[in-house]
Write a protein that holds these residues in place. Structure first.
Motif, short mmCIF file in Angstrom:
data_model
loop_
_atom_site.label_atom_id
_atom_site.label_comp_id
_atom_site.label_asym_id
_atom_site.label_seq_id
_atom_site.Cartn_x
_atom_site.Cartn_y
_atom_site.Cartn_z
N SER A 1 0.83 -1.20 0.00
CA SER A 1 0.00 0.00 0.00
C SER A 1 0.87 1.24 0.00
O SER A 1 2.04 1.19 0.37
CB SER A 1 -0.89 0.02 1.25
OG SER A 1 -1.75 -1.08 1.27
N GLY A 2 0.24 2.36 -0.38
CA GLY A 2 0.98 3.62 -0.36
C GLY A 2 0.03 4.77 -0.60
O GLY A 2 -1.17 4.58 -0.79
N TYR A 3 0.58 5.99 -0.60
CA TYR A 3 -0.25 7.15 -0.93
C TYR A 3 0.54 8.11 -1.81
O TYR A 3 1.77 8.03 -1.89
CB TYR A 3 -0.76 7.85 0.34
CG TYR A 3 0.30 8.49 1.20
CD1 TYR A 3 0.73 9.79 0.96
CD2 TYR A 3 0.87 7.79 2.26
CE1 TYR A 3 1.71 10.38 1.75
CE2 TYR A 3 1.86 8.37 3.05
CZ TYR A 3 2.27 9.67 2.79
OH TYR A 3 3.25 10.25 3.57
N ALA A 4 -0.19 8.97 -2.49
CA ALA A 4 0.42 10.01 -3.32
C ALA A 4 -0.48 11.22 -3.21
O ALA A 4 -1.65 11.10 -2.84
CB ALA A 4 0.53 9.54 -4.77
N TYR A 5 0.07 12.40 -3.55
CA TYR A 5 -0.76 13.60 -3.42
C TYR A 5 -0.34 14.66 -4.41
O TYR A 5 0.76 14.61 -4.98
CB TYR A 5 -0.69 14.15 -1.98
CG TYR A 5 0.69 14.54 -1.52
CD1 TYR A 5 1.14 15.85 -1.64
CD2 TYR A 5 1.55 13.59 -0.96
CE1 TYR A 5 2.42 16.21 -1.21
CE2 TYR A 5 2.82 13.94 -0.53
CZ TYR A 5 3.26 15.26 -0.66
OH TYR A 5 4.52 15.60 -0.25
N ALA A 6 -1.25 15.60 -4.64
CA ALA A 6 -0.94 16.77 -5.48
C ALA A 6 -1.73 17.94 -4.93
O ALA A 6 -2.88 17.79 -4.51
CB ALA A 6 -1.32 16.51 -6.93
N PHE A 7 -1.11 19.12 -4.94
CA PHE A 7 -1.82 20.34 -4.55
C PHE A 7 -2.66 20.80 -5.74
O PHE A 7 -2.20 20.73 -6.89
CB PHE A 7 -0.82 21.43 -4.12
CG PHE A 7 -0.11 21.09 -2.84
CD1 PHE A 7 -0.71 21.34 -1.61
CD2 PHE A 7 1.14 20.48 -2.86
CE1 PHE A 7 -0.07 21.01 -0.43
CE2 PHE A 7 1.78 20.15 -1.67
CZ PHE A 7 1.18 20.41 -0.45
N THR A 8 -3.87 21.28 -5.46
CA THR A 8 -4.77 21.65 -6.57
C THR A 8 -4.19 22.81 -7.39
O THR A 8 -4.50 22.96 -8.56
CB THR A 8 -6.17 22.02 -6.04
OG1 THR A 8 -6.02 22.89 -4.92
CG2 THR A 8 -6.93 20.79 -5.60
N GLN B 1 8.64 2.26 -2.43
CA GLN B 1 7.75 3.43 -2.45
C GLN B 1 6.37 3.05 -1.95
O GLN B 1 5.51 3.89 -1.80
CB GLN B 1 7.67 4.00 -3.86
CG GLN B 1 8.91 4.84 -4.13
CD GLN B 1 8.72 5.72 -5.33
OE1 GLN B 1 8.70 5.25 -6.45
NE2 GLN B 1 8.59 7.00 -5.10
N LYS B 2 6.18 1.75 -1.73
CA LYS B 2 4.98 1.30 -1.05
C LYS B 2 5.45 0.46 0.12
O LYS B 2 6.60 0.04 0.17
CB LYS B 2 4.12 0.47 -1.99
CG LYS B 2 3.36 1.31 -3.02
CD LYS B 2 2.84 0.41 -4.10
CE LYS B 2 1.38 0.68 -4.35
NZ LYS B 2 0.83 -0.33 -5.27
#
Length: 615
Positions: free
Chosen positions: A41-48, A70-71
């Motif tokens: 499992s893992g997570y990723a993100y981006a600012f709008t 990375q996971k």
């Protein structure tokens, strides 16, 4: 007798694309996607404000040599008094270092996500088994895992922005397999509420995304000039000019998402000018992920050492069993079609020791007696597997996937496929890549993204930034409500006849809103008008039903189940119309379905979310 409450008002079959009815929701500062996988499992993100810049989570502590981390493994550890202790590599390493006398009291769980796919009557109370055999509530485990990701992501966002990051500024996206049934998707949402990832008062803050759709969005976004750098491309060589000739209007492609637990197949078509995606064929697949290879390895061990010993060893030495499976995992990744030298798998000392105590003879003796001639004993305490032996562990799982692809390519909707995108962690397997290549025989080009394990995560972030990118989905189920119709001799079964105030009614009629496999636009509203069968009715109850079958006549048919109820109280309100009109609206196209009923004369409204978890 079923639902004696309402009868259709004709004409009632209206359908509208109310795109303005789709809740645009609040504006979020950041989108965080969680890929809650079976094995990792893992997570990723981006600012709008910077949608082009997708950040994958920081490197995880721990990790296996030679495996990009990375996971983190989907493993969770609870203390003996059932409190959350750790997740991922941290859970695995801590559990591994416990003394065997202690470790049997701790609750260690891994690969538990498959339970949501395999449990036939999944409910809020479904249990999971920890490695020591103890039972725990599945909802608690999923909620602990989501709370862990929430804490990790918010901490990272706070570090990035130099202040405490507010959870209300985050839009969360959780990915699930497209072939999951509705109860499993709802279960994930319930776990998110329990973990305080989002609140029931603000459900729009969480989007449940489908894994192959997320992968599809990411693959589409990679323009073909980027593919030169970003893709390993299999099958025939092609000229640079062909690479520039991008996907065009109407082009069809298949995304094959091969994960740890499941394999999902989705067929999409590009619609220009915006490049929206249309789902052409209902997602299909099955439990054919890389876990199947682990099961085959376990079966092999049972054949050599006996099922009774393996069962005992797993319970008495759970941490050593985990060690053995980690050793197998790293060798599994080394399997390749052209490999000639054997693969060595370390047997933990406690396996060798416990076997001697259990059977009274050595592991080496067991191997000699077992008739499994392609697994040998190495004097360094290892199982030596020939490449053929390892490949044979892959065969059943890969055969399932190839069979599924064959059936898919025979369907008329799936003609002229330009590309086949192979994504998900299992897509890294050279054995699987070769099998897919052999099956396609050049009919379409196989494309494997470089960071194949992160494709879904990155696509899920893009989906969270613009949920309207998926325009058309296929409904996985048939939905409708139970109504009374005027009884027609010869058409309706006599046992469904109900005489009420001199009127002959047919009970239990299923009035279809949408049929399984029908195309639905995102946010599409289907509206029906009904009237109370008895004008003096004070409470109007509308039951919503669903079924996997396309054509349903009656709510009493096998496989039809109640999945929602709308109760409209009309006491104390008079209607001037000769027949009181009750409008029922269902909004489709999202991964979740909403229903509402409106009393047209008074404007009184009730809403219901469809419940798939209560039985």
């Amino acid at each position: 007798m079923g639902d004696p409450g309402i009868t259709p008002l004709s004409p009632s079959h209206t359908q509208q694309n109310d795109t303005d009815q789709v809740p645009s929701g609040q504006s979020f500062v950041v989108v965080v996607a969680i890929d809650f996988g079976t094995t990792s499992s893992g997570y990723a993100y981006a600012f709008t404000k910077e949608p082009e810049c997708i950040h994958t989570m920081r490197r995880w502590e721990g990790g296996d040599p030679g495996v990009s981390n990375q996971k983190t493994p989907t493993t969770i550890l609870l203390t003996p008094d059932r409190k959350f202790h750790s997740f991922g590599y941290a859970a695995r390493d801590f559990y591994h270092d416990l003394d065997p006398s202690e470790s049997k009291h701790w609750l260690y769980l891994e690969k538990f996500k498959m339970k949501l796919h395999t449990t036939a009557n999944l409910s809020i109370d479904t249990d999971l088994h920890a490695a020591n055999g103890k039972r725990v509530k599945a909802l608690d485990i999923f909620a602990y895992a989501l709370a862990f990701f929430k804490e990790q992501a918010l901490k990272e966002l706070s570090d990035q922005t130099g202040g405490d990051f507010d959870n209300n500024d985050v839009r969360w996206v959780i990915t699930v397999p497209a072939i999951w049934k509705m109860p499993a998707k709802q279960f994930m949402r319930e776990a998110a509420y329990k973990s305080a990832l989002v609140s029931r008062e603000n459900p729009e803050q969480l989007i449940i995304a489908l894994e192959p759709e997320a992968a599809s969005i990411y693959c589409r976004k990679l323009r073909l000039h980027q593919m030169l750098h970003a893709f390993i491309t299999l099958t025939r060589t092609f000229s640079l000019w062909e690479l520039w000739s991008e996907l065009e209007e109407g082009d069809r492609y298949v995304v094959v998402d091969c994960g740890g637990g499941t394999v999902d197949l989705t067929v999409h078509q590009i619609r220009l000018p915006e490049g929206h995606l249309k789902e052409l064929y209902k997602a299909s697949g099955g439990p054919y992920g890389s876990l199947g290879i682990d099961y085959e390895f376990e079966k092999l061990l049972c054949k050599i050492f006996g099922q009774d010993f393996i069962d005992q060893f797993k319970i008495k030495r759970p941490a050593a069993w985990v060690d053995l499976m980690i050793a197998f995992e790293s060798r599994k990744r080394a399997a390749a079609p052209d490999r000639t030298n054997p693969l060595n798998i370390n047997l933990p000392f406690s396996f060798i020791d416990y076997y001697k105590k259990f059977r009274g003879h050595s592991v080496e003796h067991a191997l000699r007696k077992s008739n499994v001639d392609f697994v040998k004993w190495s004097s360094q305490g290892m199982l030596r597997m020939s490449p053929d032996a390892m490949n044979s562990l892959f065969k059943p799982t890969i055969d399932h996937i190839i069979q599924h692809l064959r059936e898919l390519f025979e369907k008329p909707e799936v003609s002229d496929i330009k590309f086949l995108f192979l994504v998900g962690g299992f897509a890294e397997s050279p054995l699987l890549q070769q099998a897919v290549q052999n099956m396609l025989q050049g009919r379409s080009r196989i494309i494997i993204p470089h960071d194949v394990g992160l494709t879904i995560l990155k696509g899920a972030v893009l989906f969270g930034l613009d949920p309207s990118i998926i325009k058309v989905r296929r409904s996985p189920l048939t939905y409708g409500v139970g109504v009374l119709n005027r009884f027609v001799e010869g058409k309706h079964p006599p046992e469904k006849l109900l005489v009420k105030d001199g009127t002959r009614w047919c009970t239990d009629v299923f009035d279809t809103f949408i049929a399984a496999d029908q195309s639905v636009a995102l946010g599409e509203m289907v509206k029906r008008s009904y009237t109370p069968a008895k004008p003096s009715q004070q409470v109007i109850v509308i039951h919503v039903y669903c079924s996997e079958k396309e054509n349903v006549g009656f709510i009493s048919e096998p496989g039809v189940r109640k999945c929602g109820t709308l109760r409209l109280d009309v006491t104390g309100t008079e209607s001037t119309a000769p027949r009181r009109e009750i409008q029922t609206l269902m909004q489709f196209g999202d991964t979740e379905i909403r229903a509402m009923a409106v009393d047209v004369s008074t404007g009184r409204t009730v809403k219901s979310s469809i419940d798939f978890l209560s039985h």
